[in-house]
Design an enzyme around this catalytic site. Structure first.
Site, PDB file in Angstrom:
ATOM      1  N   TYR A  91       7.401 -14.112 -10.456  1.00 44.39           N
ATOM      2  CA  TYR A  91       7.457 -13.954  -9.008  1.00 44.39           C
ATOM      3  C   TYR A  91       8.871 -13.881  -8.444  1.00 44.39           C
ATOM      4  O   TYR A  91       9.040 -13.652  -7.246  1.00 44.39           O
ATOM      5  CB  TYR A  91       6.719 -15.111  -8.327  1.00 44.39           C
ATOM      6  CG  TYR A  91       5.248 -15.136  -8.642  1.00 44.39           C
ATOM      7  CD1 TYR A  91       4.365 -14.286  -7.990  1.00 44.39           C
ATOM      8  CD2 TYR A  91       4.741 -15.995  -9.623  1.00 44.39           C
ATOM      9  CE1 TYR A  91       3.018 -14.290  -8.284  1.00 44.39           C
ATOM     10  CE2 TYR A  91       3.384 -16.007  -9.930  1.00 44.39           C
ATOM     11  CZ  TYR A  91       2.534 -15.163  -9.253  1.00 44.39           C
ATOM     12  OH  TYR A  91       1.195 -15.168  -9.554  1.00 44.39           O
ATOM     13  N   ALA A  92       9.886 -14.048  -9.253  1.00 46.27           N
ATOM     14  CA  ALA A  92      11.263 -14.000  -8.757  1.00 46.27           C
ATOM     15  C   ALA A  92      12.195 -13.503  -9.836  1.00 46.27           C
ATOM     16  O   ALA A  92      11.950 -13.699 -11.030  1.00 46.27           O
ATOM     17  CB  ALA A  92      11.707 -15.388  -8.273  1.00 46.27           C
ATOM     18  N   SER A 121      18.607  -9.850  -8.222  1.00 48.62           N
ATOM     19  CA  SER A 121      17.671  -9.628  -7.122  1.00 48.62           C
ATOM     20  C   SER A 121      18.337  -8.802  -6.029  1.00 48.62           C
ATOM     21  O   SER A 121      19.500  -9.008  -5.693  1.00 48.62           O
ATOM     22  CB  SER A 121      17.226 -10.967  -6.531  1.00 48.62           C
ATOM     23  OG  SER A 121      16.537 -10.769  -5.305  1.00 48.62           O
ATOM     24  N   GLU A 124       4.743  -5.348  -4.299  1.00 48.76           N
ATOM     25  CA  GLU A 124       5.194  -6.248  -3.233  1.00 48.76           C
ATOM     26  C   GLU A 124       5.152  -5.493  -1.907  1.00 48.76           C
ATOM     27  O   GLU A 124       6.124  -4.820  -1.532  1.00 48.76           O
ATOM     28  CB  GLU A 124       6.598  -6.776  -3.512  1.00 48.76           C
ATOM     29  CG  GLU A 124       6.686  -7.679  -4.735  1.00 48.76           C
ATOM     30  CD  GLU A 124       8.038  -8.362  -4.870  1.00 48.76           C
ATOM     31  OE1 GLU A 124       8.939  -8.098  -4.035  1.00 48.76           O
ATOM     32  OE2 GLU A 124       8.197  -9.171  -5.806  1.00 48.76           O
ATOM     33  N   HIS A 169       8.270  -6.134   0.567  1.00 47.64           N
ATOM     34  CA  HIS A 169       9.685  -6.004   0.215  1.00 47.64           C
ATOM     35  C   HIS A 169      10.186  -4.595   0.539  1.00 47.64           C
ATOM     36  O   HIS A 169       9.786  -3.617  -0.098  1.00 47.64           O
ATOM     37  CB  HIS A 169       9.883  -6.295  -1.276  1.00 47.64           C
ATOM     38  CG  HIS A 169      11.320  -6.275  -1.715  1.00 47.64           C
ATOM     39  ND1 HIS A 169      11.978  -7.408  -2.136  1.00 47.64           N
ATOM     40  CD2 HIS A 169      12.228  -5.274  -1.795  1.00 47.64           C
ATOM     41  CE1 HIS A 169      13.230  -7.093  -2.467  1.00 47.64           C
ATOM     42  NE2 HIS A 169      13.398  -5.798  -2.267  1.00 47.64           N
ATOM     43  N   HIS A 177      17.849  -9.136  -3.062  1.00 47.78           N
ATOM     44  CA  HIS A 177      18.180 -10.047  -1.963  1.00 47.78           C
ATOM     45  C   HIS A 177      19.623 -10.538  -2.072  1.00 47.78           C
ATOM     46  O   HIS A 177      20.246 -10.870  -1.060  1.00 47.78           O
ATOM     47  CB  HIS A 177      17.216 -11.230  -1.940  1.00 47.78           C
ATOM     48  CG  HIS A 177      15.848 -10.873  -1.448  1.00 47.78           C
ATOM     49  ND1 HIS A 177      15.560 -10.694  -0.109  1.00 47.78           N
ATOM     50  CD2 HIS A 177      14.693 -10.642  -2.120  1.00 47.78           C
ATOM     51  CE1 HIS A 177      14.283 -10.377   0.025  1.00 47.78           C
ATOM     52  NE2 HIS A 177      13.729 -10.345  -1.176  1.00 47.78           N
ATOM     53  N   ASP A 219      12.236  -9.220   3.176  1.00 49.36           N
ATOM     54  CA  ASP A 219      10.800  -9.399   3.030  1.00 49.36           C
ATOM     55  C   ASP A 219      10.206  -9.486   4.425  1.00 49.36           C
ATOM     56  O   ASP A 219      10.599 -10.342   5.231  1.00 49.36           O
ATOM     57  CB  ASP A 219      10.489 -10.678   2.247  1.00 49.36           C
ATOM     58  CG  ASP A 219      10.861 -10.554   0.775  1.00 49.36           C
ATOM     59  OD1 ASP A 219      11.084  -9.428   0.312  1.00 49.36           O
ATOM     60  OD2 ASP A 219      10.938 -11.599   0.101  1.00 49.36           O
TER      61      ASP A 219
END
Length: 290
Positions: free
Chosen positions: A149-150, A156, A208, A211, A158, A165
């Site tokens: 999940y990450a 990432s 996702e 995202h 992010h 998100d």
């Protein structure tokens, strides 16, 4: 001139600019009217322009590829990420999950524009749940949620500062009006759904629907038109070398140039341009004809 008269004139000018460039103009872009052609302009020697490129520019810009094979460049995000709850002027047309949500002022402005357009369509329950994360925060999430999940810290989007998100206060994004609207319209504002359901074999990431990644026009339009994710789009540019795109009456030329240690590149058309690396081996020059 009296101060109040000057202020009125300024407000009138600002109002004119807003009407001229209002966000609803973008909502009319039809996907089937985006045309793409191989771009091989034979420009005279006195046309076009040159750009001096350094090796560092491969790792800066809006088109950087970040995934399990290509980490975030060492220099980190180009723009400072701000806490949205501490900047009321950036909270327009959407809410945030909590006080940890951070975005750069530029990315927040892009989302405000898109949220305003959605609001005109009656879609107005956007909730940003995450934006920029530093590596410490990413590492915490990775430890808490696991690899399924990450992404690990440094791998990432992010950590790059170009992704967010987006949720809905009404329902889960795969069924919420906000999710459906973004899936159909986000590309008009330079955003793309980064991890679609039909591209998990390419991205290596599960679906996702929340995202979204900013890549800018015309790239988002070309990706939407061809059902491409970022990995596929960058490979497409590398193969084509040059693409001409007509989007909503605007003409763009997109060029890929391989870069090793730097040097000078010649762009064979004229216009304003943006430069982005791909975080792998080259740069993309996007020229907007004016």
């Amino acid at each position: 001139m009296k101060k109040w008269v000057f202020c009125v004139l300024v407000l009138l000018l600002l109002g004119y600019a807003f009407v001229k460039f209002k966000v609803s103009d973008l909502s009319a872009i039809p996907l089937d009217k985006i045309t793409l052609t191989d771009d091989n302009p034979q420009a005279p020697a006195d046309r076009g322009f040159t750009i001096k490129i350094t090796g560092e520019q491969v790792y800066r810009g809006d088109l950087l590829l970040v995934n399990q094979d290509h980490p975030v460049p060492d220099q980190g995000p180009e723009e400072e990420a701000l806490s949205l709850v501490q900047h009321d002027e950036l909270l327009q047309g959407f809410g945030v999950m909590d006080n940890t949500v951070r975005l750069s002022e530029r990315l927040a402005g892009k989302f405000i524009e898109m949220a305003a357009a959605a609001g005109e369509d009656g879609v107005n329950h956007f909730l940003i749940t995450s934006g920029y994360r530093d590596e410490r925060r990413q590492d915490e999430l990775y430890r808490q949620m696991g690899a399924e999940y990450a992404m690990p810290a440094g791998y990432s989007e992010h950590n790059l500062g170009l992704s967010l998100d987006i949720g809905s206060s009404e329902a889960e994004m795969n069924v919420a009006p906000e999710g459906k609207w973004l899936k159909e319209n986000a590309w008009k504002y330079g955003f793309v759904l980064r991890y679609p359901e039909n591209k998990t074999a390419v991205t290596g990431i599960q679906y996702e629907p929340w995202h979204f990644r900013y890549v800018g026009l015309p790239h988002s339009a070309i990706m939407q038109r061809n059902d491409m994710v970022l990995e596929e789009y960058l490979n497409y540019l590398k193969v084509k070398q040059a693409v001409k795109a007509d989007v909503n009456g605007q003409t763009y030329h997109v060029f890929y140039f391989p870069v090793t240690d730097g040097g000078t590149i010649r762009v064979p058309v004229e216009g304003s341009y943006e430069l982005s690396g791909n975080n792998v081996d080259g740069v993309i020059v996007t020229v907007h004809e004016e």
